[in-house]
Write a protein that holds these residues in place. Structure first.
Motif, PDB file in Angstrom:
ATOM      1  N   MET A   1      39.522  18.191  42.053  1.00 52.38           N
ATOM      2  CA  MET A   1      39.715  19.579  42.487  1.00 52.38           C
ATOM      3  C   MET A   1      38.927  19.831  43.756  1.00 52.38           C
ATOM      4  O   MET A   1      37.802  19.386  43.900  1.00 52.38           O
ATOM      5  N   GLN A   2      39.552  20.518  44.689  1.00 47.58           N
ATOM      6  CA  GLN A   2      38.865  20.948  45.903  1.00 47.58           C
ATOM      7  C   GLN A   2      38.881  22.468  45.911  1.00 47.58           C
ATOM      8  O   GLN A   2      39.937  23.075  45.835  1.00 47.58           O
ATOM      9  N   ALA A   3      37.697  23.092  45.965  1.00 47.79           N
ATOM     10  CA  ALA A   3      37.640  24.560  45.899  1.00 47.79           C
ATOM     11  C   ALA A   3      38.227  25.151  47.176  1.00 47.79           C
ATOM     12  O   ALA A   3      37.577  25.175  48.209  1.00 47.79           O
ATOM     13  N   GLY A   4      39.478  25.577  47.099  1.00 47.21           N
ATOM     14  CA  GLY A   4      40.165  26.085  48.284  1.00 47.21           C
ATOM     15  C   GLY A   4      40.242  27.588  48.292  1.00 47.21           C
ATOM     16  O   GLY A   4      39.598  28.277  47.491  1.00 47.21           O
ATOM     17  N   LEU A   5      41.061  28.087  49.189  1.00 44.41           N
ATOM     18  CA  LEU A   5      41.189  29.531  49.358  1.00 44.41           C
ATOM     19  C   LEU A   5      41.666  30.209  48.079  1.00 44.41           C
ATOM     20  O   LEU A   5      41.143  31.244  47.680  1.00 44.41           O
ATOM     21  N   ASN A   6      42.656  29.565  47.410  1.00 45.71           N
ATOM     22  CA  ASN A   6      43.237  30.197  46.224  1.00 45.71           C
ATOM     23  C   ASN A   6      42.204  30.430  45.138  1.00 45.71           C
ATOM     24  O   ASN A   6      42.226  31.464  44.464  1.00 45.71           O
ATOM     25  N   HIS A   7      41.276  29.496  44.994  1.00 46.08           N
ATOM     26  CA  HIS A   7      40.274  29.664  43.936  1.00 46.08           C
ATOM     27  C   HIS A   7      39.391  30.876  44.200  1.00 46.08           C
ATOM     28  O   HIS A   7      39.106  31.659  43.297  1.00 46.08           O
ATOM     29  N   TYR A   8      38.990  31.024  45.467  1.00 44.45           N
ATOM     30  CA  TYR A   8      38.156  32.185  45.799  1.00 44.45           C
ATOM     31  C   TYR A   8      38.942  33.478  45.619  1.00 44.45           C
ATOM     32  O   TYR A   8      38.406  34.491  45.173  1.00 44.45           O
ATOM     33  N   LEU A   9      40.250  33.428  45.967  1.00 41.86           N
ATOM     34  CA  LEU A   9      41.056  34.641  45.803  1.00 41.86           C
ATOM     35  C   LEU A   9      41.182  35.011  44.336  1.00 41.86           C
ATOM     36  O   LEU A   9      41.147  36.192  43.972  1.00 41.86           O
ATOM     37  N   ILE A  10      41.305  33.997  43.472  1.00 43.92           N
ATOM     38  CA  ILE A  10      41.396  34.290  42.038  1.00 43.92           C
ATOM     39  C   ILE A  10      40.109  34.930  41.544  1.00 43.92           C
ATOM     40  O   ILE A  10      40.134  35.932  40.811  1.00 43.92           O
ATOM     41  N   VAL A  11      38.963  34.375  41.960  1.00 47.23           N
ATOM     42  CA  VAL A  11      37.682  34.956  41.527  1.00 47.23           C
ATOM     43  C   VAL A  11      37.568  36.396  42.020  1.00 47.23           C
ATOM     44  O   VAL A  11      37.185  37.303  41.264  1.00 47.23           O
ATOM     45  N   GLY A  12      37.940  36.618  43.293  1.00 46.41           N
ATOM     46  CA  GLY A  12      37.871  37.978  43.824  1.00 46.41           C
ATOM     47  C   GLY A  12      38.784  38.930  43.083  1.00 46.41           C
ATOM     48  O   GLY A  12      38.396  40.052  42.756  1.00 46.41           O
ATOM     49  N   GLY A  13      39.998  38.482  42.770  1.00 44.40           N
ATOM     50  CA  GLY A  13      40.930  39.350  42.049  1.00 44.40           C
ATOM     51  C   GLY A  13      40.428  39.696  40.666  1.00 44.40           C
ATOM     52  O   GLY A  13      40.491  40.845  40.229  1.00 44.40           O
ATOM     53  N   LEU A  14      39.883  38.690  39.964  1.00 43.69           N
ATOM     54  CA  LEU A  14      39.380  38.965  38.614  1.00 43.69           C
ATOM     55  C   LEU A  14      38.189  39.915  38.659  1.00 43.69           C
ATOM     56  O   LEU A  14      38.060  40.819  37.824  1.00 43.69           O
ATOM     57  N   LEU A  15      37.327  39.727  39.655  1.00 43.74           N
ATOM     58  CA  LEU A  15      36.165  40.611  39.775  1.00 43.74           C
ATOM     59  C   LEU A  15      36.622  42.042  40.061  1.00 43.74           C
ATOM     60  O   LEU A  15      36.071  43.007  39.515  1.00 43.74           O
ATOM     61  N   PHE A  16      37.659  42.178  40.898  1.00 45.03           N
ATOM     62  CA  PHE A  16      38.198  43.511  41.178  1.00 45.03           C
ATOM     63  C   PHE A  16      38.744  44.139  39.899  1.00 45.03           C
ATOM     64  O   PHE A  16      38.529  45.327  39.640  1.00 45.03           O
ATOM     65  N   CYS A  17      39.434  43.326  39.074  1.00 43.18           N
ATOM     66  CA  CYS A  17      39.972  43.850  37.813  1.00 43.18           C
ATOM     67  C   CYS A  17      38.841  44.325  36.901  1.00 43.18           C
ATOM     68  O   CYS A  17      38.957  45.381  36.260  1.00 43.18           O
ATOM     69  N   LEU A  18      37.752  43.565  36.843  1.00 45.09           N
ATOM     70  CA  LEU A  18      36.616  43.979  36.016  1.00 45.09           C
ATOM     71  C   LEU A  18      36.058  45.316  36.505  1.00 45.09           C
ATOM     72  O   LEU A  18      35.763  46.205  35.703  1.00 45.09           O
ATOM     73  N   GLY A  19      35.918  45.462  37.826  1.00 43.69           N
ATOM     74  CA  GLY A  19      35.411  46.717  38.361  1.00 43.69           C
ATOM     75  C   GLY A  19      36.324  47.877  38.029  1.00 43.69           C
ATOM     76  O   GLY A  19      35.870  48.956  37.648  1.00 43.69           O
ATOM     77  N   LEU A  20      37.635  47.637  38.148  1.00 43.23           N
ATOM     78  CA  LEU A  20      38.600  48.695  37.830  1.00 43.23           C
ATOM     79  C   LEU A  20      38.492  49.096  36.367  1.00 43.23           C
ATOM     80  O   LEU A  20      38.529  50.278  36.021  1.00 43.23           O
ATOM     81  N   PHE A  21      38.337  48.093  35.493  1.00 45.91           N
ATOM     82  CA  PHE A  21      38.173  48.394  34.071  1.00 45.91           C
ATOM     83  C   PHE A  21      36.944  49.259  33.836  1.00 45.91           C
ATOM     84  O   PHE A  21      36.974  50.218  33.076  1.00 45.91           O
ATOM     85  N   GLY A  22      35.859  48.923  34.537  1.00 47.14           N
ATOM     86  CA  GLY A  22      34.645  49.728  34.388  1.00 47.14           C
ATOM     87  C   GLY A  22      34.856  51.161  34.829  1.00 47.14           C
ATOM     88  O   GLY A  22      34.379  52.098  34.193  1.00 47.14           O
ATOM     89  N   VAL A  23      35.596  51.337  35.930  1.00 46.14           N
ATOM     90  CA  VAL A  23      35.811  52.696  36.439  1.00 46.14           C
ATOM     91  C   VAL A  23      36.659  53.498  35.469  1.00 46.14           C
ATOM     92  O   VAL A  23      36.405  54.675  35.219  1.00 46.14           O
ATOM     93  N   ILE A  24      37.679  52.860  34.870  1.00 47.45           N
ATOM     94  CA  ILE A  24      38.600  53.628  34.019  1.00 47.45           C
ATOM     95  C   ILE A  24      38.016  53.834  32.630  1.00 47.45           C
ATOM     96  O   ILE A  24      38.093  54.923  32.071  1.00 47.45           O
ATOM     97  N   ALA A  25      37.429  52.797  32.054  1.00 47.28           N
ATOM     98  CA  ALA A  25      37.105  52.859  30.632  1.00 47.28           C
ATOM     99  C   ALA A  25      35.712  53.392  30.344  1.00 47.28           C
ATOM    100  O   ALA A  25      35.493  53.955  29.282  1.00 47.28           O
ATOM    101  N   ARG A  26      34.764  53.204  31.260  1.00 47.91           N
ATOM    102  CA  ARG A  26      33.409  53.657  30.936  1.00 47.91           C
ATOM    103  C   ARG A  26      33.279  55.151  31.182  1.00 47.91           C
ATOM    104  O   ARG A  26      33.940  55.713  32.061  1.00 47.91           O
ATOM    105  N   ARG A  27      32.394  55.797  30.415  1.00 47.93           N
ATOM    106  CA  ARG A  27      32.267  57.249  30.498  1.00 47.93           C
ATOM    107  C   ARG A  27      30.997  57.693  31.206  1.00 47.93           C
ATOM    108  O   ARG A  27      30.837  58.856  31.496  1.00 47.93           O
ATOM    109  N   ASN A  28      30.094  56.797  31.434  1.00 45.57           N
ATOM    110  CA  ASN A  28      28.839  57.158  32.094  1.00 45.57           C
ATOM    111  C   ASN A  28      29.046  57.111  33.601  1.00 45.57           C
ATOM    112  O   ASN A  28      29.547  56.135  34.147  1.00 45.57           O
TER     113      ASN A  28
END
Lengths: 101, 170
Positions: A1-28
């Motif tokens: 495996m060579q860590a290419g652009l796609n891998h970083y994009l996947i990590v960034g996308g998943l991190l964005f999804c986590l942030g979105l979940f925090g914004v929608i679901a958390r109440r504090n």
């Protein structure tokens, strides 16, 4: 495996999804703010990855600007939260549903 | 055989996602201080990813500005506000379900977009280095005006925060 652009994009996308979940679901309000920070960081990671793999430093300058604006945004947002807390004695989004103070 | 940098990439990417998850959806604790601490760890792992991308200056700035300044501000406000009663509240079912649905939808869209763009990625040739010297040259040659506007923005934020923090908002 060579860590290419796609891998970083996947990590960034998943991190964005986590942030979105925090914004929608958390109440504090402060944790919602942390979710916003996570989303900004995900965008930064994607910008740096594009800058690296497209041989172009402009993306990194953009990230530099984003970090500065995010710092200013956090300062103003937290001051607003403190002011709101002084008026309403709560930092819970469900208690802050009305527009009038 | 995977190279050492690939192992480092896997480690930092996994740590970033794990700490990010624990920051927003910690199953054990809903204390905002815990979330803030996991946000610090997320940011540090992201700085590791920046180093792997040869963006050394940005990694240093990330640690200094985010883990140093922003998180201290967060912790100050959390302790100032005394948010102890927050973790006794019930989770909102509607928010949880809609949040999960929105996140799954967004993840689906992103994965699909990446899937369809699969052939376009991954050049391995000569790549840029994010040292201070080339970055500073670009910043002060092509981006002088945005840089100066940014300093005005910081001044505006400073004045606004002082005004907001005064005791009476009249």
């Amino acid at each position: 495996m060579q860590a290419g652009l796609n891998h970083y994009l996947i990590v960034g996308g998943l991190l964005f999804c986590l942030g979105l979940f925090g914004v929608i679901a958390r109440r504090n309000l402060l944790v919602v703010y942390m979710g916003l920070e996570l989303m900004l960081n995900a965008a930064n990671l994607v910008l740096v990855a594009f800058s690296r793999f497209n041989n172009n430093l402009n993306g990194q300058v953009m990230v530099f600007f984003v970090i500065t604006v995010a710092a200013a945004e956090v300062a103003v947002g937290l001051a607003l939260i403190v002011a709101l807390y002084r008026k309403r004695r709560t930092a819970h989004v469900e208690d802050l549903a009305s527009l009038k103070l | 055989m995977p190279a050492f940098t690939d192992l480092l990439f896997l480690a930092f990417a996994g740590l970033t996602l794990l700490f990010g998850f624990l920051c927003v959806a910690n199953p054990l604790s809903r204390n905002p201080v815990t979330s803030a601490m996991f946000l610090v760890l997320t940011i540090v792992s992201l700085a590791g990813l920046y180093v792997l991308l040869h963006a050394f200056f940005l990694a240093a700035v990330q640690i200094l500005v985010y883990a140093g300044a922003v998180m201290v501000l967060f912790l100050f406000v959390i302790m100032l506000l005394d948010l102890g009663e927050e973790d006794r509240r019930k989770l909102n079912r509607v928010a949880l379900i809609s949040g999960t649905a929105a996140v799954l939808g967004l993840a689906g869209v992103l994965v699909r977009a990446l899937w369809s763009a699969k052939g376009a990625a991954a050049t391995g040739a000569t790549l840029v280095e994010g040292n201070t010297a080339p970055l500073g040259r670009i910043l002060f040659q092509s981006y002088v005006l945005p840089f100066e506007i940014l300093s005005i923005l910081l001044l505006v934020a400073l004045v606004g925060v002082i005004l907001l923090s005064k005791k009476e908002l009249k």
